[in-house]
Scaffold this active site. Structure first.
Site, PDB file in Angstrom:
ATOM      1  CB  SER A   1      -0.862  -0.009   1.266  1.00 37.35           C
ATOM      2  OG  SER A   1      -1.455   1.245   1.499  1.00 37.35           O
TER       3      SER A   1
ATOM      4  CE1 TYR B   1      -3.916  -2.104   5.575  1.00 38.22           C
ATOM      5  CE2 TYR B   1      -3.378   0.153   4.981  1.00 38.22           C
ATOM      6  CZ  TYR B   1      -3.754  -1.123   4.616  1.00 38.22           C
ATOM      7  OH  TYR B   1      -3.947  -1.448   3.291  1.00 38.22           O
TER       8      TYR B   1
END
Ligand code: NDP
Ligand code: 8X3
Length: 247
Positions: A134, A147
């Site tokens: 990501s 995350y």
């Protein structure tokens, strides 16, 4: 026909990938916990698709599903480690430890374990791995805490795999998308209304955008490795550093 093993094919990017790869002539094993979604995808995609229902963190269930793969799905050429999630956007000092643990177990633990399980076959078949990292791996943001850290692990694990796999012909790519409208923000916040607001007016990337890109990565000639690929919608960019002024 090559076979792709796609974790998290019941929604979003993984589901779009299953459609894109079957559409391009691949066989696809699609995994996930939601049996109804897998059944619907099986009905839609037909004989080129094989559903494997298991929680990616459950090694015994995963091994049983892999051991039971029928021909031609039992020879895997491409592993797409897509299953993953974010939980919460609270600052670290207010975050839930259980959310952190779930993200670490899913985004890191299960991804490493699935990779370890399938690597011998991928080496034997000179296959490939595409890992879903990501932009959160590369740029910190408030509430990104664990995350983002899990996705940084995924990126670095991908690059380190490349080092170890030199000479085997196995290709590895870290895909690093920004905002893609999927169920991601619904899962993260638990609210459809919040999710709709996050994407409103952004013209975010779609799951199909990422699936098309992953198919392109997978279908490069065997001598060419895309190490990492960062993507954003045009309407997303970086912000200045946060500065806190005292007093
Ligand atoms: P979705 O929530 O739409 O899909 C997530 C998928 O992961 C589902 O199929 C879900 O299946 C699966 N999954 C989650 N936990 C588990 C588990 N324990 N066992 C098995 N499957 C699991 O999100 P996205 O499609 O957006 O996310 C896919 C990947 O892309 C994730 O790794 C995410 O971090 C990454 N990503 C997403 C971005 C975005 O903006 N959307 C941007 C950058 C990266 P089920 O619930 O049925 O088990
Ligand atoms: C998801 C993208 O920017 O919401 O990995 O963290 S972001």
């Amino acid at each position: 026909m090559p076979t792709a093993f796609i974790t998290g094919a019941t929604a979003g990017i993984g589901e779009a990938c299953a459609r894109a790869f079957v559409g391009a002539g691949w066989h696809v094993v699609g995994t996930g916990r939601r049996a109804d979604r897998l059944a619907a995808l099986s009905a839609e995609l037909g004989e080129a698709f094989h559903a494997a229902e298991f929680d990616v963190r459950d090694e015994a269930a995963r091994d049983a599903a892999i051991d039971a793969l029928p021909e031609p799905f039992d020879g895997i050429d491409l592993l797409i480690n897509n299953a993953g999630l974010a939980l919460g956007l609270e600052p670290a000092q207010q975050a839930s430890l259980s959310n952190w643990t779930t993200m670490i177990e899913t985004n890191i633990g299960a991804l490493v374990s699935v990779t370890h399980r399938l690597l011998p076959m991928l080496v034997e078949r000179r296959g490939a791995i595409i890992n879903l990292s990501s932009v959160a791996a590369n740029y910190p943001y408030p509430g990104g805490n664990v995350y983002g850290a899990t996705k940084a692990f995924v990126r670095q694990f991908s690059l380190n795999l490349r080092s170890d796999l030199i000479g085997t012909g196995v290709r590895v790519c870290s895909i690093e998308p920004g905002m893609v409208e999927t169920e991601f923000t619904l899962v993260r916040t638990g609210s459809q209304e919040t999710s709709d607001k996050v994407y409103a007016g952004v013209n975010p990337m779609t799951a199909e955008d990422i699936a098309r890109t992953m198919l392109w990565v997978a279908e490069q000639p065997p001598h060419l490795n895309i190490n990492s690929l960062e993507l954003m919608p045009v309407n997303q960019a970086w912000s200045p550093f946060l500065v806190h002024r005292e007093g």
